[in-house]
Design a protein around this motif. Structure first.
Motif, PDB file in Angstrom:
ATOM      1  N   ASN A 119      76.013 -81.827  -0.726  1.00 51.13           N
ATOM      2  CA  ASN A 119      75.202 -81.448  -1.876  1.00 51.13           C
ATOM      3  C   ASN A 119      73.876 -82.187  -1.933  1.00 51.13           C
ATOM      4  O   ASN A 119      73.175 -82.144  -2.932  1.00 51.13           O
ATOM      5  CB  ASN A 119      75.985 -81.685  -3.183  1.00 51.13           C
ATOM      6  N   LYS A 120      73.505 -82.870  -0.855  1.00 48.69           N
ATOM      7  CA  LYS A 120      72.230 -83.568  -0.830  1.00 48.69           C
ATOM      8  C   LYS A 120      71.128 -82.700  -0.258  1.00 48.69           C
ATOM      9  O   LYS A 120      70.000 -83.124  -0.108  1.00 48.69           O
ATOM     10  CB  LYS A 120      72.371 -84.858  -0.005  1.00 48.69           C
ATOM     11  N   ALA A 187      66.579 -85.101   0.119  1.00 42.77           N
ATOM     12  CA  ALA A 187      67.773 -85.840   0.523  1.00 42.77           C
ATOM     13  C   ALA A 187      67.398 -87.233   1.026  1.00 42.77           C
ATOM     14  O   ALA A 187      66.360 -87.438   1.636  1.00 42.77           O
ATOM     15  CB  ALA A 187      68.520 -85.079   1.607  1.00 42.77           C
ATOM     16  N   LYS A 188      68.270 -88.192   0.759  1.00 41.52           N
ATOM     17  CA  LYS A 188      68.059 -89.567   1.189  1.00 41.52           C
ATOM     18  C   LYS A 188      68.873 -89.839   2.448  1.00 41.52           C
ATOM     19  O   LYS A 188      69.950 -89.277   2.632  1.00 41.52           O
ATOM     20  CB  LYS A 188      68.469 -90.527   0.076  1.00 41.52           C
ATOM     21  N   TYR A 272      75.539 -97.424   0.015  1.00 37.92           N
ATOM     22  CA  TYR A 272      75.223 -96.033   0.345  1.00 37.92           C
ATOM     23  C   TYR A 272      76.423 -95.115   0.102  1.00 37.92           C
ATOM     24  O   TYR A 272      77.164 -94.795   1.041  1.00 37.92           O
ATOM     25  CB  TYR A 272      74.749 -95.933   1.795  1.00 37.92           C
ATOM     26  N   ASN A 275      78.566 -89.561  -0.780  1.00 36.67           N
ATOM     27  CA  ASN A 275      78.267 -88.271  -1.395  1.00 36.67           C
ATOM     28  C   ASN A 275      76.804 -88.165  -1.822  1.00 36.67           C
ATOM     29  O   ASN A 275      76.364 -87.129  -2.314  1.00 36.67           O
ATOM     30  CB  ASN A 275      79.174 -88.031  -2.611  1.00 36.67           C
ATOM     31  N   GLU A 276      76.026 -89.227  -1.633  1.00 34.84           N
ATOM     32  CA  GLU A 276      74.613 -89.224  -1.998  1.00 34.84           C
ATOM     33  C   GLU A 276      73.684 -89.467  -0.811  1.00 34.84           C
ATOM     34  O   GLU A 276      72.497 -89.171  -0.890  1.00 34.84           O
ATOM     35  CB  GLU A 276      74.339 -90.309  -3.046  1.00 34.84           C
ATOM     36  N   TRP A 277      74.200 -89.998   0.277  1.00 36.86           N
ATOM     37  CA  TRP A 277      73.357 -90.411   1.397  1.00 36.86           C
ATOM     38  C   TRP A 277      73.777 -89.722   2.688  1.00 36.86           C
ATOM     39  O   TRP A 277      74.961 -89.516   2.955  1.00 36.86           O
ATOM     40  CB  TRP A 277      73.432 -91.933   1.605  1.00 36.86           C
TER      41      TRP A 277
END
Length: 364
Positions: A119-120, A187-188, A272, A275-277
């Motif tokens: 989902n990023k 995105a990261k 990190y 789910n975000e990176w």
């Protein structure tokens, strides 16, 4: 032809020259030491610099200052050394952005676009101002450019009066900032570099890693708005360091690769969230691990943590006359064709491009 068109044409020539000699720039690292923010200065020989010519050689011209007719303009100097028989070489430094370098890398290696996982994969539309245009909304009218356009009209038509320098722009003088909408990935991503710095990894091996990591970062920055980098060195123990220390440290003693993998896992779990990176661990070694037991621990960490939680795990084996190279064979035997782990053998600087293609060629 406008100055902007000339500049763009020259940039195309520069990019063509870089692309032509791309392997040289990658393997010798001529541009890495000349980074300034998001630009890189590239020394380019063999490009003729445009210049004005005022007439045939050995003929006089109009001069200024004191002097009498027939008076010499100077005496030969008494410089040292022999006269050369070859023409001098122009060495011109030009700037290319990291995005432009990434484009050249992508074209040269035919790299696919990276699709951030999960989902990023969020994109944001931004406004980029790209120049001047004769039409546009009044809020974007540029006073300075409009004034200069009006001044040129006054001077060229002969109505400019220095004693009464009043300039009144008319509609055709107006200049507006032009812009275009560009889509940028939000995105990261983080790249975590790990390197074996035991005695068998010499300066040449570390230089290969330095060159390769620069180009890996260049490509990844094109696809991620925020790219972070972390650095881990290890011999029998691992520690996090800054970039300069990463490429300069030399140690001695044994090698426990699992020490780096454990520290890398700790950094990911602390800083990190998966789910975000988008997470890219890269490990470089000569493949000489301390024991088979430690190699089994490494494969366990890979199976249970790294492969399920990172975009891809990359292992680059830099050839050293002191290393056994066994670790690469063990990984290939254990993971076979599993695309979540990519192994690459880097025998020399000439293999850096092939290795980058190995790592980035699947677009993960």
């Amino acid at each position: 032809m406008s100055i902007k068109e000339d500049h763009n044409r020259f940039k195309d020539i520069v990019k063509g020259k870089v692309k032509e000699d791309f392997k040289k720039y990658v393997t010798q690292g001529e541009m890495i030491g000349k980074r300034e923010n998001d630009f890189v200065k590239i020394p380019l020989p063999h490009i003729e610099i445009p210049n004005f010519r005022y007439g045939p050689k050995q003929q006089g011209g109009v001069g200024q200052g004191q002097g009498q007719p027939g008076e010499g303009v100077g005496e030969p100097g008494d410089g040292q050394g022999q006269a050369g028989e070859n023409p001098g070489e122009h060495l011109l430094e030009v700037e290319l952005s990291m995005d432009e370098l990434a484009d050249i890398l992508g074209e040269k290696l035919e790299l696919p676009r990276i699709e951030p996982k999960g989902n990023k994969n969020i994109e944001m539309e931004k406004t980029r101002y790209s120049g001047m245009a004769p039409v546009g909304p009044e809020g974007l009218r540029n006073f300075k450019s409009s004034y200069k356009k009006a001044l040129k009209r006054y001077v060229s038509s002969g109505i400019y009066n220095p004693e009464d320098p009043v300039i009144v722009p008319i509609r055709r003088d107006f200049q507006y900032r032009s812009f275009k909408k560009v889509t940028k990935p939000m995105a990261k991503a983080v790249v975590i570099y790990m390197m074996d710095v035991s005695g068998s990894m010499g300066d040449e091996q570390k230089e290969i890693v330095r060159l390769e990591s620069f180009w890996i970062n260049t490509w990844l920055k094109k696809h991620y708005k925020g790219l972070e980098t972390r650095f881990i060195i290890h011999d029998a123990a691992a520690k996090e360091v800054d970039e300069d220390t990463f490429f300069r440290t030399s140690e001695s003693g044994g090698t426990l690769i699992s020490s780096a993998y454990k520290l890398c896992q700790q950094i990911i779990e602390t800083d990190y969230p998966v789910n975000e990176w988008n997470i890219y661990p890269f490990h470089f070694s000569d493949g000489d691990n301390w024991s088979g037991e430690d190699t089994r621990l490494c494969t366990k960490l890979l199976k249970e943590f790294f492969l399920p939680k990172t975009n891809v795990f990359c292992y680059g084996q830099v050839e050293s006359k002191y290393g056994s190279g066994q670790f690469l064979k063990d990984l290939q035997k254990e993971f076979g064709t599993d695309e979540r782990i990519i192994c690459s053998q880097i025998e020399s600087r000439d293999k850096i491009l092939d290795s980058i293609k190995d790592f980035l060629g699947k677009g993960k």
